[in-house]
Every structure is written in C-alpha cells, then in structure tokens.
Design a protein around this motif. Structure first.
Motif, short mmCIF file in Angstrom:
data_model
loop_
_atom_site.label_atom_id
_atom_site.label_comp_id
_atom_site.label_asym_id
_atom_site.label_seq_id
_atom_site.Cartn_x
_atom_site.Cartn_y
_atom_site.Cartn_z
N GLY A 80 -2.10 -1.07 -2.99
CA GLY A 80 -0.57 -0.99 -3.76
C GLY A 80 -0.12 0.34 -3.26
N SER A 121 -0.29 5.93 -4.38
CA SER A 121 -1.15 4.77 -3.86
C SER A 121 -2.03 4.39 -5.05
CB SER A 121 -2.15 5.61 -3.01
OG SER A 121 -2.99 4.70 -2.70
N ASP A 156 -4.66 2.49 -4.68
CA ASP A 156 -5.82 1.78 -4.04
C ASP A 156 -7.05 2.13 -4.95
OD1 ASP A 156 -7.02 4.12 -3.06
OD2 ASP A 156 -7.62 3.05 -1.18
N LYS A 164 -7.80 5.60 -6.31
CA LYS A 164 -6.84 6.61 -6.75
C LYS A 164 -6.80 6.97 -8.20
CE LYS A 164 -5.82 7.68 -2.40
NZ LYS A 164 -5.78 6.42 -1.75
N GLN A 205 1.98 16.97 0.22
CA GLN A 205 0.77 16.21 -0.44
C GLN A 205 0.12 16.94 -1.40
OE1 GLN A 205 -1.92 14.46 2.50
NE2 GLN A 205 -3.47 15.63 1.70
N VAL A 216 -3.52 7.37 7.72
CA VAL A 216 -2.47 6.30 7.59
C VAL A 216 -1.16 6.94 7.62
CG1 VAL A 216 -4.03 4.50 6.95
CG2 VAL A 216 -2.73 5.79 5.26
N VAL A 217 -1.26 8.32 7.41
CA VAL A 217 -0.04 9.02 6.75
C VAL A 217 0.74 9.38 8.23
CG1 VAL A 217 1.01 11.34 6.17
CG2 VAL A 217 -0.77 9.93 4.65
N SER A 246 0.99 -1.04 -0.10
CA SER A 246 -0.03 0.00 0.18
C SER A 246 0.75 1.29 -0.05
CB SER A 246 -0.70 0.16 1.34
OG SER A 246 -0.04 0.03 2.29
N GLY A 247 0.23 2.19 -0.19
CA GLY A 247 1.15 3.84 -0.19
C GLY A 247 1.52 3.82 1.47
N ARG A 248 0.72 3.84 2.25
CA ARG A 248 1.26 3.93 3.53
C ARG A 248 2.68 3.39 3.89
NH1 ARG A 248 -3.95 1.35 5.59
NH2 ARG A 248 -4.76 2.07 3.82
N THR A 288 -5.33 14.97 5.54
CA THR A 288 -4.76 13.87 5.07
C THR A 288 -5.55 12.71 5.62
OG1 THR A 288 -2.72 12.86 4.68
CG2 THR A 288 -2.62 13.82 6.82
N CYS A 289 -5.03 11.54 5.21
CA CYS A 289 -5.38 10.37 5.45
C CYS A 289 -4.85 9.95 6.75
CB CYS A 289 -5.18 9.21 4.34
SG CYS A 289 -5.96 7.88 4.65
N TYR A 327 6.50 17.12 4.27
CA TYR A 327 5.87 16.07 3.98
C TYR A 327 5.07 16.84 2.94
CZ TYR A 327 2.42 12.30 3.07
OH TYR A 327 1.99 11.13 2.80
N TRP A 347 -14.30 13.35 0.69
CA TRP A 347 -13.00 13.43 1.06
C TRP A 347 -12.78 15.10 1.43
CZ3 TRP A 347 -8.99 10.07 -1.83
CH2 TRP A 347 -9.15 8.84 -1.60
N TYR A 348 -11.90 15.15 2.38
CA TYR A 348 -11.91 14.46 3.66
C TYR A 348 -12.87 14.96 4.71
CZ TYR A 348 -7.30 13.08 1.90
OH TYR A 348 -6.22 12.36 1.30
N TYR A 392 5.79 9.01 -3.06
CA TYR A 392 5.26 7.66 -3.11
C TYR A 392 4.00 7.88 -3.69
CZ TYR A 392 2.33 8.64 1.15
OH TYR A 392 1.38 8.74 1.75
C1 LIG Z 1 -3.36 11.73 0.22
C2 LIG Z 1 -3.28 10.43 0.89
N1 LIG Z 1 -1.80 9.55 1.30
C3 LIG Z 1 -1.82 8.69 1.40
C4 LIG Z 1 -2.60 7.78 1.13
C5 LIG Z 1 -2.42 5.97 1.88
O1 LIG Z 1 -2.36 5.37 0.49
P1 LIG Z 1 -2.87 3.92 0.80
O2 LIG Z 1 -4.21 3.92 1.43
O3 LIG Z 1 -2.34 3.28 -0.52
O4 LIG Z 1 -1.93 3.49 2.07
C6 LIG Z 1 -4.04 8.12 0.91
C7 LIG Z 1 -5.09 7.24 1.23
O5 LIG Z 1 -6.13 7.36 0.55
C8 LIG Z 1 -3.96 9.55 0.74
O6 LIG Z 1 -5.49 9.98 0.78
#
Ligand SMILES: Cc1ncc(COP(=O)(O)O)c(C=O)c1O
Length: 436
Positions: free
Chosen positions: A204, A192, A194, A197, A145, A102-103, A73-75, A99-100, A143, A361-362, A190
C-alpha cells in the motif's frame, strides 16, 4: 557453494526467539480482521462501507495533510503524483542515489529522467550541498527522501527549490511525523505501507498534498486506477495472514524457509516489478478494503509504535553515537531503523543473525537491483559515497516486537567487537569529501 547456500536457506533454524524486519507492528486484532475478511471474499460477501475513504480521511488527520489518496503501493502513489506534473520529454527529477529501485522506475515510467545526487554518510540523506550542481533548465523537481525516518534539511531544500522554481516531492516511505505540520512548499508527499515500513498493511501507499490543484488532478487520475481481481485479492490477503504468523519472533526460526517455499510456488502476492523498465499493466492500482481496515487500526496505535522506535533509538544513539544527536533531538524523528557504517558488514550480519534476520538496507544503492544500473540512468562511480555506504551500512530494526532490553543485552554482549567496528573515521573522511 551458492547451491549449498540456497539449500541452507530452505532449512529451518534451531527453535529460538528471533526478530525480523517484517510485520513488526501488526496485532492479533488485525490478524482476526484479516481472517474474517478472507471468508467474506471467498464467499462473495459484498462490503457495504467505503473503508478506503474512511482510512484516507483518518490518514489525512494523523499526517496533518489536507488530502490523501491510497494506492496499491508507495511507488504507485509516486507515479500518480508525477503524472499530475505534465512531464515533457527530457524533464529531469533530482533524487538521492541511495533508494529503492522502484523509485527511479516510477520516474522513468512517468516519462522523466532520474538525475542522481550523492548522499551524506552521517544520515544517509541526499547531500543538500550537491543539489544545485545537478540543476539544469530541464529540472522540474527535487525528490526528498527522509531515509530511515531521519528528516532532510528542509530549510535548505526549500530555499533551493524556490530559487530555481522547482517542485518538491517528499518520499515519506520511512517516516510518520506526528508532531510537525507538512512542509509548506511541498507539492505532494507519499508514504509506503508495505510490510517493512513504519505502519504495515502488507502492501500500500498514500499520496498526500495540501495543494488543491494537485488534489483535483489526483482525484481525476484515481478514476482510472487498475483493480486487482478476486484471486489476486485473496492471494494478497492470504500472504498478509501468513506473514503475520510466520514472521512472529517465536516462529521466525522456521518462518523464513516456509516463506521461501510459499514464494517459490507463487502463493504469496507482491508486486515484483523491481527490474521492469517498462510500466506493468496493473500499475498504478487501487488499494483494498481489507488493507484499509488494518490501516485504520495501525493509525490508532501509531503513537505507541513511534514512541517505541524513539526509545530504542535513544538507547542505540547513546551507545553508538552515529548521528551525534542529544536524547531530546532523537525524538524528532520516526526511526524506521537505526543505521550506521561498520568496517565488516558480513561479519556484523554473521554475529547478529542469531538474534535477528536483518535484511540490511540498502545493500545496493538501488535496493532490489544489484546490476545494470544503466537501465535506470545511473553511471557507475558517479555517487561514490552512496556506493561505499551500501557496502558498509548495517541497521537494527526498531519495531515494537523487539523489547528495549533485548538491545541492551545484545549490545552489551557484543560491545567489545562492535565499538571497534563502527567506522567513525570513514564517516568523517567521507563527510569532508562531500564538502569539497
Ligand atoms: C525510500 C523508499 N521509497 C519508496 C519505496 C517504495 O515503496 P513501495 O514498496 O510501497 O512501493 C521504498 C520501498 O521500500 C523505499 O524504501
């Protein structure tokens, strides 16, 4: 009331054409590839080719990067990039508070502290004018985005990073830039892959870099990536196949309840680590061969994919004018979604849900988490613009399954309501508050 709402979520809608945000770029050919791969895994047929290598090679070519590495995954791509940085206790990474979730999780898993900066209401990116105020002697990276596919002001960010000797990590989860070279001063980026996207391989992520030392470190780290077991692989594959079918615009009316049921019985495969503040065992993990096959096809059609997003956004920008961009400037970006602020977010969703399943989002400043921000080191009220934006933002998906004339029709029908709802005044006053 909440119980009734839960029940209604499980009920199918009246049969009609309806557009969602998932799998908008996938093709019938990809569905066939996945079906044949499903039987290959089921009957234990070994894949002889290294499809992952092939995909990584083609990804480097299309994204104009020297080196690419794939992940589950992106994370996980972000986590691996951070792990190359020899992070010490107390080190800080500056990032936008929109952001998400997971970041910041990945930053915390890697041993650093996330430091949040407010965003600009005009493009939902980090407010570059506020970055320097947050830099300390513990800061190691900025970072960046590019939210919804709109690029940040890299000239200004490069200057700040150079002045303070900071690394730049680019989050390209919402972007695929076919035109420009990679930013020279970026340490690593990086993407994503998923299901929501620009290009979708269900799950992925890809880390890219032009820096040989970073490449060497990533290569070394890649040797210890976790491998998902056979059952997990089959579930992942099955989830992808089912999603392509049930999120099709002709089936979405009954697709959502089917999806919820499959999810309830744990049939679908996702990384559900959004609320985990300690790193899960499987994290970071390897990308899969069958996802690479779809990835190769997604790269083949990426020009068409992005040109549709641009075309839709040119129309929306001409009507809505949120970004104040001329037609030729719209084509500079990849437009994962066209976003803007309205006075009444709930009413917007109600009005457009007949035609779309929007999943705004978001709708929280850390998508995937709606409370306990303390766990990811965010102080409530510290980024007021982002907090306001999350309650008023709306977005239209731009993927190729939604024809331009659908937007032309639906915007025309609802224009009288919409034009009074678009909150330009608030955007302007928030912009002034950010400049102070
Ligand atoms: C801006 C941003 N960065 C990173 C991610 C993480 O990507 P992933 O879900 O592939 O881990 C997301 C997920 O939606 C995102 O919106």
């Amino acid at each position: 009331m909440t119980f009734l709402r839960k029940i209604s979520n499980f009920l199918p809608d009246i049969p009609k054409l309806r557009y969602g945000i998932y799998c908008g770029t996938n093709t019938k050919k990809e569905l066939l590839i996945l079906l044949s791969y499903f039987f290959k895994i089921l009957f234990g047929v070994k894949e002889k080719q290294n499809l992952i290598k092939k995909f990584e090679h083609q990804f480097s070519k299309k994204s104009k990067s020297k080196y690419s590495f794939t992940y589950g995954s992106g994370r996980m791509a972000l986590y691996s990039i951070l792990k190359t940085m020899s992070i010490k206790k107390g080190d800080q990474v500056i990032l936008p508070a929109f952001t998400c979730t997971v970041v910041p999780n990945a930053i915390i898993y890697a041993g650093a502290r996330p430091i949040y900066v407010d965003i600009e209401p005009k493009n939902f990116n980090i407010d570059v004018n506020l970055i320097e105020k947050k830099i300390t002697n513990k800061t190691i990276a900025i970072y960046v985005q590019h939210t919804f596919g709109i690029s940040c002001d890299m000239k200004k960010i490069n200057k700040i990073a150079k002045k303070h000797k900071l690394k730049i990590i680019e989050d390209k989860a919402h972007v695929f830039d076919l035109k420009n070279k990679q930013n020279k001063n970026t340490y690593a980026s990086y993407y994503s892959l998923d299901h929501s996207k620009i290009m979708n391989t269900h799950l992925g992520g890809v880390a890219t870099t032009n820096n040989f030392q970073v490449y060497q470190k990533l290569k070394k780290l890649n040797k210890s990536l976790f491998t998902i077991g056979k059952i997990g692989q089959l579930r992942m594959l099955l989830s992808f196949i089912l999603e392509i079918i049930i999120f099709n615009p002709y089936l979405l009316w009954m697709g959502k309840p089917i999806f919820l049921i499959l999810n309830y019985f744990n049939i679908l495969f996702y990384f559900n680590d959004e609320l985990k503040i300690t790193k899960p065992k499987y994290y970071p993990c390897k990308y899969s061969n069958f996802l690479s096959l779809v990835g190769v096809n997604q790269l083949k059609i990426i020009e068409k994919n992005i040109s549709h997003r641009v075309k839709v956004s040119q129309y929306l920008e001409k009507k809505i004018k949120w970004y104040s961009l001329k037609k030729n400037k719209v084509s500079k970006y990849s437009w994962l979604r066209y976003s803007f602020l309205v006075k009444d977010q709930e009413m917007f969703i109600k009005l457009f849900e007949k035609k779309f399943n929007l999943d705004i989002w978001y709708s929280s400043i850390f998508e995937g988490r709606s409370r306990n921000y303390k766990e990811i080191k965010y102080k409530n009220g510290s980024c007021p613009v982002a907090e306001y934006v999350s309650k008023h933002i709306v977005n239209f998906p731009t993927h190729i399954q939604i024809p331009l004339n659908t937007y032309q029709k639906i915007i025309k029908e609802n224009w009288n309501w919409l034009r009074n709802q678009i909150n330009y005044d608030k955007r302007n006053s928030l912009m002034l508050s950010g400049e102070k």
